[in-house]
Structure formats: C-alpha cells, structure tokens
Design a protein around this motif. Structure first.
Motif, PDB file in Angstrom:
ATOM      1  N   ASP A 148     -18.477 -38.413 -16.441  1.00  0.00           N
ATOM      2  CA  ASP A 148     -19.906 -38.148 -16.539  1.00  0.00           C
ATOM      3  C   ASP A 148     -20.581 -39.093 -17.526  1.00  0.00           C
ATOM      4  O   ASP A 148     -21.724 -39.508 -17.338  1.00  0.00           O
ATOM      5  N   THR A 149     -19.892 -39.408 -18.611  1.00  0.00           N
ATOM      6  CA  THR A 149     -20.442 -40.330 -19.605  1.00  0.00           C
ATOM      7  C   THR A 149     -20.787 -41.669 -18.964  1.00  0.00           C
ATOM      8  O   THR A 149     -21.893 -42.192 -19.112  1.00  0.00           O
ATOM      9  N   MET A 150     -19.838 -42.229 -18.243  1.00  0.00           N
ATOM     10  CA  MET A 150     -20.050 -43.534 -17.625  1.00  0.00           C
ATOM     11  C   MET A 150     -21.118 -43.464 -16.536  1.00  0.00           C
ATOM     12  O   MET A 150     -21.985 -44.333 -16.431  1.00  0.00           O
ATOM     13  N   LEU A 151     -21.055 -42.413 -15.721  1.00  0.00           N
ATOM     14  CA  LEU A 151     -21.996 -42.260 -14.619  1.00  0.00           C
ATOM     15  C   LEU A 151     -23.431 -42.166 -15.120  1.00  0.00           C
ATOM     16  O   LEU A 151     -24.324 -42.898 -14.671  1.00  0.00           O
ATOM     17  N   VAL A 152     -23.666 -41.259 -16.059  1.00  0.00           N
ATOM     18  CA  VAL A 152     -25.028 -41.030 -16.540  1.00  0.00           C
ATOM     19  C   VAL A 152     -25.531 -42.227 -17.347  1.00  0.00           C
ATOM     20  O   VAL A 152     -26.701 -42.600 -17.257  1.00  0.00           O
ATOM     21  N   SER A 153     -24.666 -42.830 -18.134  1.00  0.00           N
ATOM     22  CA  SER A 153     -25.068 -44.009 -18.894  1.00  0.00           C
ATOM     23  C   SER A 153     -25.563 -45.118 -17.957  1.00  0.00           C
ATOM     24  O   SER A 153     -26.628 -45.698 -18.170  1.00  0.00           O
ATOM     25  N   ARG A 154     -24.799 -45.387 -16.910  1.00  0.00           N
ATOM     26  CA  ARG A 154     -25.201 -46.417 -15.941  1.00  0.00           C
ATOM     27  C   ARG A 154     -26.488 -46.038 -15.235  1.00  0.00           C
ATOM     28  O   ARG A 154     -27.400 -46.859 -15.070  1.00  0.00           O
ATOM     29  N   LEU A 155     -26.579 -44.784 -14.812  1.00  0.00           N
ATOM     30  CA  LEU A 155     -27.749 -44.332 -14.063  1.00  0.00           C
ATOM     31  C   LEU A 155     -29.022 -44.450 -14.884  1.00  0.00           C
ATOM     32  O   LEU A 155     -30.026 -45.026 -14.432  1.00  0.00           O
ATOM     33  N   LEU A 156     -28.998 -43.906 -16.102  1.00  0.00           N
ATOM     34  CA  LEU A 156     -30.210 -43.907 -16.916  1.00  0.00           C
ATOM     35  C   LEU A 156     -30.579 -45.317 -17.363  1.00  0.00           C
ATOM     36  O   LEU A 156     -31.761 -45.655 -17.460  1.00  0.00           O
ATOM     37  N   THR A 157     -29.584 -46.148 -17.641  1.00  0.00           N
ATOM     38  CA  THR A 157     -29.866 -47.525 -18.030  1.00  0.00           C
ATOM     39  C   THR A 157     -30.567 -48.273 -16.896  1.00  0.00           C
ATOM     40  O   THR A 157     -31.564 -48.983 -17.112  1.00  0.00           O
ATOM     41  N   GLU A 158     -30.069 -48.113 -15.680  1.00  0.00           N
ATOM     42  CA  GLU A 158     -30.678 -48.803 -14.537  1.00  0.00           C
ATOM     43  C   GLU A 158     -32.063 -48.255 -14.219  1.00  0.00           C
ATOM     44  O   GLU A 158     -32.987 -49.010 -13.921  1.00  0.00           O
ATOM     45  N   LEU A 159     -32.223 -46.940 -14.270  1.00  0.00           N
ATOM     46  CA  LEU A 159     -33.523 -46.360 -13.967  1.00  0.00           C
ATOM     47  C   LEU A 159     -34.558 -46.751 -15.020  1.00  0.00           C
ATOM     48  O   LEU A 159     -35.707 -47.066 -14.684  1.00  0.00           O
ATOM     49  N   SER A 160     -34.164 -46.729 -16.292  1.00  0.00           N
ATOM     50  CA  SER A 160     -35.086 -47.112 -17.352  1.00  0.00           C
ATOM     51  C   SER A 160     -35.550 -48.556 -17.181  1.00  0.00           C
ATOM     52  O   SER A 160     -36.730 -48.868 -17.351  1.00  0.00           O
ATOM     53  N   ALA A 161     -34.624 -49.435 -16.816  1.00  0.00           N
ATOM     54  CA  ALA A 161     -34.976 -50.841 -16.603  1.00  0.00           C
ATOM     55  C   ALA A 161     -35.947 -51.009 -15.438  1.00  0.00           C
ATOM     56  O   ALA A 161     -36.707 -51.978 -15.388  1.00  0.00           O
ATOM     57  N   ARG A 162     -35.933 -50.069 -14.519  1.00  0.00           N
ATOM     58  CA  ARG A 162     -36.829 -50.130 -13.356  1.00  0.00           C
ATOM     59  C   ARG A 162     -38.137 -49.393 -13.600  1.00  0.00           C
ATOM     60  O   ARG A 162     -38.919 -49.178 -12.681  1.00  0.00           O
ATOM     61  N   GLY A 163     -38.362 -48.956 -14.830  1.00  0.00           N
ATOM     62  CA  GLY A 163     -39.637 -48.339 -15.174  1.00  0.00           C
ATOM     63  C   GLY A 163     -39.669 -46.838 -15.069  1.00  0.00           C
ATOM     64  O   GLY A 163     -40.739 -46.225 -15.219  1.00  0.00           O
ATOM     65  N   VAL A 164     -38.517 -46.202 -14.822  1.00  0.00           N
ATOM     66  CA  VAL A 164     -38.468 -44.743 -14.760  1.00  0.00           C
ATOM     67  C   VAL A 164     -38.313 -44.200 -16.177  1.00  0.00           C
ATOM     68  O   VAL A 164     -37.389 -44.584 -16.896  1.00  0.00           O
ATOM     69  N   SER A 165     -39.200 -43.323 -16.578  1.00  0.00           N
ATOM     70  CA  SER A 165     -39.092 -42.702 -17.893  1.00  0.00           C
ATOM     71  C   SER A 165     -38.122 -41.521 -17.812  1.00  0.00           C
ATOM     72  O   SER A 165     -38.001 -40.866 -16.767  1.00  0.00           O
ATOM     73  N   ILE A 166     -37.430 -41.257 -18.908  1.00  0.00           N
ATOM     74  CA  ILE A 166     -36.408 -40.214 -18.950  1.00  0.00           C
ATOM     75  C   ILE A 166     -36.745 -39.232 -20.064  1.00  0.00           C
ATOM     76  O   ILE A 166     -36.974 -39.641 -21.209  1.00  0.00           O
ATOM     77  N   VAL A 167     -36.758 -37.947 -19.745  1.00  0.00           N
ATOM     78  CA  VAL A 167     -36.917 -36.925 -20.782  1.00  0.00           C
ATOM     79  C   VAL A 167     -35.823 -35.897 -20.565  1.00  0.00           C
ATOM     80  O   VAL A 167     -35.536 -35.494 -19.438  1.00  0.00           O
ATOM     81  N   ALA A 168     -35.170 -35.510 -21.653  1.00  0.00           N
ATOM     82  CA  ALA A 168     -34.031 -34.600 -21.558  1.00  0.00           C
ATOM     83  C   ALA A 168     -34.124 -33.529 -22.628  1.00  0.00           C
ATOM     84  O   ALA A 168     -34.733 -33.717 -23.677  1.00  0.00           O
TER      85      ALA A 168
END
Length: 337
Positions: A148-168
């Motif tokens: 999960d660490t690797m999966l979520v890290s990759r996902l959020l990094t790629e989405l953030s770079a594409r302009g998707v904001s993340i709130v958790a």
C-alpha cells in the motif's frame, strides 16, 4: 424465507467505480458553516479556516494553469492538506465540506476504498480516470503494508503532478504512517514522499461519538432474531459463517452494492473472526454499513468480541477498533428503534 446477503452477487462496472466515490449520505448536507468548533479547542476553528482556504486554492488551480516561459500555459501541481486528529472530532465533516465546495469532477473515498478501486481498475487506468479531477478526498488515511505504501505514494505523486489536489484525514501524522505495522524504516523514502505532499493541520477535541454511550447490547436468541427480521420488509438474515465465506468471493469494491437498499442486517451465530483475512473483510463491511446507516442486530457473541485480543494487539488495531465502534453504534441504533 428471509432475504440473505449471501444470495446477492453484485457486479460493479469499471466505469462506475470512480463515479461512486462520493461522501456517505450522512454527509450530503454538511458545509463549513455547519461545522461548529468547540470554543475550548481553538485548533478546530483554525482547521475550518484552513479547509476553506484549501477549497479556494483547489478551485483556482483547476481554473487554469500557470503562465510559463513565453506565456505558454503549464499545469500547476495540485495542493495538499492533511487533517490529523483523534476519532470523532469532525475531520470527515471538513473533508466532505471541501468536496462539496470544489468543482467537478471530484472523488471521495476511504483509504481502503481507494486501494480497492486502484486494484480493480489497474494502476494506469486509475491514474487516467482520476487525473482530470479537481480533488481526491481520502478519509481514514492509513498504511498497513509496504504494498500500500508504494501504491499510494506512486498514485498521489502522479496525480499531484497532473494538477489533482489531495486532502486526507487520519489520526496518524504523515511521517508516522506505517509505524508498528511493518519495517517502516525500509520504506522511509516513500513515507517521506507522502508527507511532503501535504500541509498538516491538527484537529483536537474529544470524540463526540463516544460521549455517554451505553455498553454493547447483549445478543438475542436465534428465534427473536428471526422474528425481528420478519418485522422489517427487505431486512436480511444471514448465518455469520456463511456471510464471511461469501465476502471472500466478492471484491471489496462490491460491498457497497451488496448492501444497497437493505433497511437492516441481522446476523445469526456471531463469533470471533477466525483469522486476519476474515477480520479485514469484516472491517470493510462494517465501514459500508456505517456509511449507509444500516442497523445491525446479532445472536451469538457480542459485536465487540468479533476481533480477538491478539488482533487488537497487532498492527491493524486502529482498523479493528474503528470497526467495533461503528458496529456497536449500528447495533445500538437497532435496539433503540
């Protein structure tokens, strides 16, 4: 004959998985204005202000990219906000308020739901489907294993770079994610990468859900369980073991549809979960039942005995405690009714 959850085998189309990522119905009408900060907890009022500022930032980012060299428009990176605090201090209220305040498309789900959706869609497909969103809201952010660490890290990094904001939201600070569950030092780089995405805001206060709640209700007899199920049209009555076996045949992303339109759930012969895999599936089911406010009534053991002391002492402790709290709330609702 009673209706049974084990007779249901729902199918969720891939294109529906992202579309169904919205706040639970109980948060349909929340807003920043409806969050009433505790005057004795100044961090709550500060969190509301930060959440409002974040929503405005998300809207600005999605309104257009930045102007780069020679006036060429470039995609701005997404913003990040992390609401840290204990159970029941209104973090999900603020998360849903952010969701309601920003432009579509947008997505909201628990951390577990997100990992299930990515697993069902495939990583690249999930990134493509989420990359046009203004925000991804992740409730109950928690890392329980290195995958999960690797999966979520990759996902959020790629989405953030594409302009998707993340709130958790979570009750664990970003730098402490994974502690006590696996060898966190082996994944420190990934965990630090996750932490760098967010601005962390602390939300303090007592757990409003646990104020003056009575103890777990006593289980009822099998005969009374059947009578109560008969009295509620559309209610389901299942043997606990049979339901646990059925859950193992369904991807967790289908659990929402499994309980759709069920007014009440009755479980016969409840007992402590046999192993971790069964227990974790029950956690997901408990979350979906709680989100839908579906009462739960049982025979056999009490609902606070499903997760064994060994499980509660292990790395998934927070998951099991949350699930127990939610099941007890649902069982009390049924008894009160």
């Amino acid at each position: 004959m009673h209706e049974r959850l084990v007779d249901r085998s729902p199918v969720v189309q891939a294109d529906q998985l992202i579309a169904q990522m919205v706040p639970p119905a109980m948060f349909d009408d929340v807003s920043f204005a409806s969050y009433i900060p505790d005057p004795n907890e100044p961090s709550q009022a500060a969190a509301v202000r930060k959440a409002e500022e974040f929503a405005a930032k998300v809207t600005k980012i999605r309104s257009g990219g930045r102007r780069g060299l020679f006036g060429k428009k470039t995609q701005a990176s997404g913003a990040g906000l992390y609401l840290d605090g204990g159970f029941g201090v209104g973090k999900t209220h603020l998360l849903a308020s952010i969701f309601h305040s920003v432009p579509s498309p947008k997505a909201f789900g628990t951390f577990v739901e997100l990992t299930h959706v990515v697993g069902a869609l495939g990583f690249n497909n999930a990134v493509e489907q989420l990359s046009g969103h203004s925000v991804l809201c992740i409730d109950e952010f928690e890392l329980d294993d290195p995958g999960d660490t690797m999966l979520v890290s990759r996902l959020l990094t790629e989405l953030s770079a594409r302009g998707v904001s993340i709130v958790a939201t979570s009750n664990t600070l970003p730098g402490q994610l994974g502690e006590g569950r696996f060898a966190a030092q082996d994944f420190l780089r990934e965990i630090k990468k996750l932490g760098s995405i967010f601005e962390t805001i602390r939300v303090d206060g007592p757990d409003y859900r646990h104020r003056d709640l009575p103890p777990a209700p006593e289980p009822i007899s099998d005969a009374e369980l059947a009578d109560r199920a008969d009295a509620i049209p559309g209610a389901t009555l299942d043997d606990f073991d049979a339901l646990c076996a059925h859950l193992s045949t369904l991807h967790p992303s289908r659990y929402n549809k499994l309980i759709a339109d069920v007014p009440a759930v009755f479980l016969r012969g409840v007992h402590p979960a046999q192993d971790q895999s069964v227990a974790l599936r029950l956690v997901v089911l408990a979350d979906r039942l709680y989100d839908a406010s579906i009462p739960v009534t049982v025979s056999g053991a009490k609902l606070d005995e499903i997760f064994t002391p060994e499980m509660l002492a292990g790395g998934y402790r927070k998951k099991y405690l949350r699930a127990t709290s939610r099941l007890l709330a649902l069982s009390r609702f049924e008894v009160a009714a």
